[in-house]
Design an enzyme around this catalytic site. Sequence first.
Site, PDB file in Angstrom:
ATOM      1  N   ARG A 133      11.415   2.382   3.595  1.00  0.00           N
ATOM      2  CA  ARG A 133      10.672   1.631   4.609  1.00  0.00           C
ATOM      3  C   ARG A 133      11.636   0.592   5.149  1.00  0.00           C
ATOM      4  O   ARG A 133      12.237  -0.138   4.372  1.00  0.00           O
ATOM      5  CB  ARG A 133       9.461   0.966   3.950  1.00  0.00           C
ATOM      6  CG  ARG A 133       8.828  -0.194   4.733  1.00  0.00           C
ATOM      7  CD  ARG A 133       8.159   0.219   6.013  1.00  0.00           C
ATOM      8  NE  ARG A 133       7.017   1.081   5.803  1.00  0.00           N
ATOM      9  CZ  ARG A 133       5.735   0.676   5.817  1.00  0.00           C
ATOM     10  NH1 ARG A 133       5.450  -0.590   6.024  1.00  0.00           N
ATOM     11  NH2 ARG A 133       4.762   1.531   5.632  1.00  0.00           N
ATOM     12  N   ARG A 138       0.823  -1.218   0.000  1.00  0.00           N
ATOM     13  CA  ARG A 138       0.000   0.000   0.000  1.00  0.00           C
ATOM     14  C   ARG A 138       0.854   1.265   0.000  1.00  0.00           C
ATOM     15  O   ARG A 138       0.671   2.161  -0.817  1.00  0.00           O
ATOM     16  CB  ARG A 138      -0.870   0.050   1.252  1.00  0.00           C
ATOM     17  CG  ARG A 138      -1.675  -1.159   1.482  1.00  0.00           C
ATOM     18  CD  ARG A 138      -2.084  -1.217   2.945  1.00  0.00           C
ATOM     19  NE  ARG A 138      -3.440  -1.707   3.049  1.00  0.00           N
ATOM     20  CZ  ARG A 138      -4.494  -0.952   3.188  1.00  0.00           C
ATOM     21  NH1 ARG A 138      -4.397   0.328   3.286  1.00  0.00           N
ATOM     22  NH2 ARG A 138      -5.691  -1.479   3.238  1.00  0.00           N
ATOM     23  N   LYS A 162      21.113 -10.778   6.941  1.00  0.00           N
ATOM     24  CA  LYS A 162      22.309 -11.066   6.158  1.00  0.00           C
ATOM     25  C   LYS A 162      22.063 -10.952   4.661  1.00  0.00           C
ATOM     26  O   LYS A 162      22.686 -11.615   3.858  1.00  0.00           O
ATOM     27  CB  LYS A 162      22.862 -12.460   6.500  1.00  0.00           C
ATOM     28  CG  LYS A 162      23.355 -12.572   7.933  1.00  0.00           C
ATOM     29  CD  LYS A 162      24.616 -11.770   8.175  1.00  0.00           C
ATOM     30  CE  LYS A 162      24.942 -11.692   9.667  1.00  0.00           C
ATOM     31  NZ  LYS A 162      25.808 -10.594  10.028  1.00  0.00           N
TER      32      LYS A 162
END
Lengths: 312, 428
Positions: free
Chosen positions: A104, A54, A82
């Site tokens: 984000r 979204r 990792k």
Amino acid sequence: MQHLLSAADLSTEEAVLILDTAAQLAEVTDRSVKKLPTLRGRTVVNLFFEDSTRTRISFEVAAKRLSADVINFAAKGSSLSKGESLKDTALTLEAMGADAVVIRHGASGAPHRLAASSWTGCSVINAGDGTHEHPTQALLDAYTIRRHLAGGTGDLSGLSVAIVGDILHSRVARSNVLLLKTLGASVTVVAPPTLLPYGVDSWPCSVSYDIDSVLPQVDAVMMLRVQAERMQAAFFPSALEYSRLYGLDSDRFTLLPDHAIVLHPGPMNRGMEISADVADETRSVIVEQVANGVSVRMAVLYLLLGGMAEVE
Amino acid sequence: MSSQVLKSVHPFGEEAVDIVIDDGLIVAIVAPGSGVGDVIFECADLIALPGFVDLHTHLREPGREDAETILTGSQAAALGGFTCVHAMANTSPVADTAGVVEQVWRRGIETGLVNIRPVGAVTVGLAGKQLAELGAMAQSAALVRVFSDDGKCVHDPLLMRRALEYVKAFDGVVAQHAQDPRLTEDAQMNEGVLSGQLGLAGWPAVAEESIIARDVLLAKHVGSRLHVCHLSTAGSVDVIRWAKARGINVTAEVAPHHLLLTEDLVASYDPMYKVNPPLRRLDDVTALRQAVADGTVDIIATDHAPHPHEDKDCEWAAAAMGMLGLETAFSIALLTLVEPGLLTWRELADRMSIAPAKIGRVSDQGRDLAVGEPANITVVNPRARTVVDPTRMASKSRNTPYAGMELPGQVMHVFYSGRCTVRDGELA
């Protein structure tokens, strides 16, 4: 302003400017050709270390409506798992000539690291970092509240907003408390004590454990998603008890004043923090929040990358 | 070995004397100007202290030689004024057998810059399930006396009780890393107002204090000796003070960074400030300084924790916990304790040399500066001021939180069993 990392970065004037700009840009969305040439030739990278379709799409649409080139970079896990490290990813994007990075990340502070490091000179926009902040979500919430309750202009002085749910782990709550305060609204956070952060009493808001006593006082109520995994970690005894004590169902909805609106940052757990009936109410503005998200993100990109010139 | 003379040096900051070193011992302490020897060290205005003893050092070898080796760690120790360090057990393989502790001990002797005293793990693999062969490590050539699962808490109360009891047989001590694991799951920084704002999972003071409280009661019950690693909270100081007032045989240490730095630095999300236990509040810093001054906290121990650059050049949550400490410990102690008048030079020598040597049962370290004593001597210049430059450190890692800070004091000359390891602030 080069970056948008925290809602605390914004002064009242800057916040209102973003909302005003978003309102002007929203008109573009109503045109048949939904596009402005403002950011033509600029490159915006959506750097998502966490899945969030979204938010990613919202930023993508916003950038494209301003004619920016958009690169979606879904990093396969962070350096925590990792995978490719934040640093190497940033260096790669820098080498490709990105102008802005929308990030984000699951780790609180990752956008701050990106902005403060020498890894990149891009504008950094925090699209949600760990349990820290999500400033564009707060801006779109404020925009939505302003449209419905403040005539679509100015700040939010005199309005009262409740934020209900998992405040402890919520980046949406942190950014909203800061921004709504900056805009002059009074905020009450409502949650069981286990889902409130240590030191919440020093936040610029009121705190309550009792949703029923708060709802009659507010102009807007924001219900936060409660993750089922919190139940396993003993934050509350059962989903049913949470829903019974803090969920917004039809009965509770009647406690709200007639003009009050219901917000939710999505995705909703229907039947948990919000009942399906309330989610689909006309005074629930949840779908509109999504549309407003695009306008607000256009405004942020425009102001960070395009400067302060008037919208044509 | 030729004889060496420290000219006009001030032992413990007191009257100037000449100290003559020969054959590894202090052979004469005479009026300034009258000392005779082959090699002369001009020490006017400098202060001589017994060589520092660190009870808490991570040398990383074996296993993480990319972060530090016994050689580079020894060099860092010498430059920091140390003549003895206790090498923590959380290596790979873990120092939980006589074989591993003897290997570390031998490498220390080969290197020859400081006395390296291996710390043995309390439990096999630091896993907290089963006692390691504590007796075998104690009887090995390394003569281990300090046992610690540092980095992990010996959380199981029964296992902790057994460990405390068992080491009595060879006058050992259990050095506890006090951290309740359940109360600190995923914890990233001190739990307080700031952790709530920054969205970093909190590390409550009670997670440290509750373990210390339990352990001092266990130590009392079984009549054992307990050492508590890196105290970081005012509450921990209260618990130790309470225990000592009741005659419980407990000692405690504080790390230099907990005497200076506070959690506010975490707001930068710079992982250089990520450490276990975490940086706390100013009230805690003040209480810890006071506790060193009044002796509630017995010693300063560096918790020198080297990490390679990539483990710090990343986002906060992904970063390793720990800071370098050996090369800056004296300066931080000077800044936070001596300069404010909380400690005299003799008391500083106690906290950084005499008391840690006693706790670690290192008989030839932490001794008085007197004729016949082993020549473990650190000569410092308290008036020098230097800007910390990580690239100039001997440690293989660069994770110092003091980079760019101007700190007081400089280690000038260091003698380890009579051998000059540092001269004029450089490795000899």
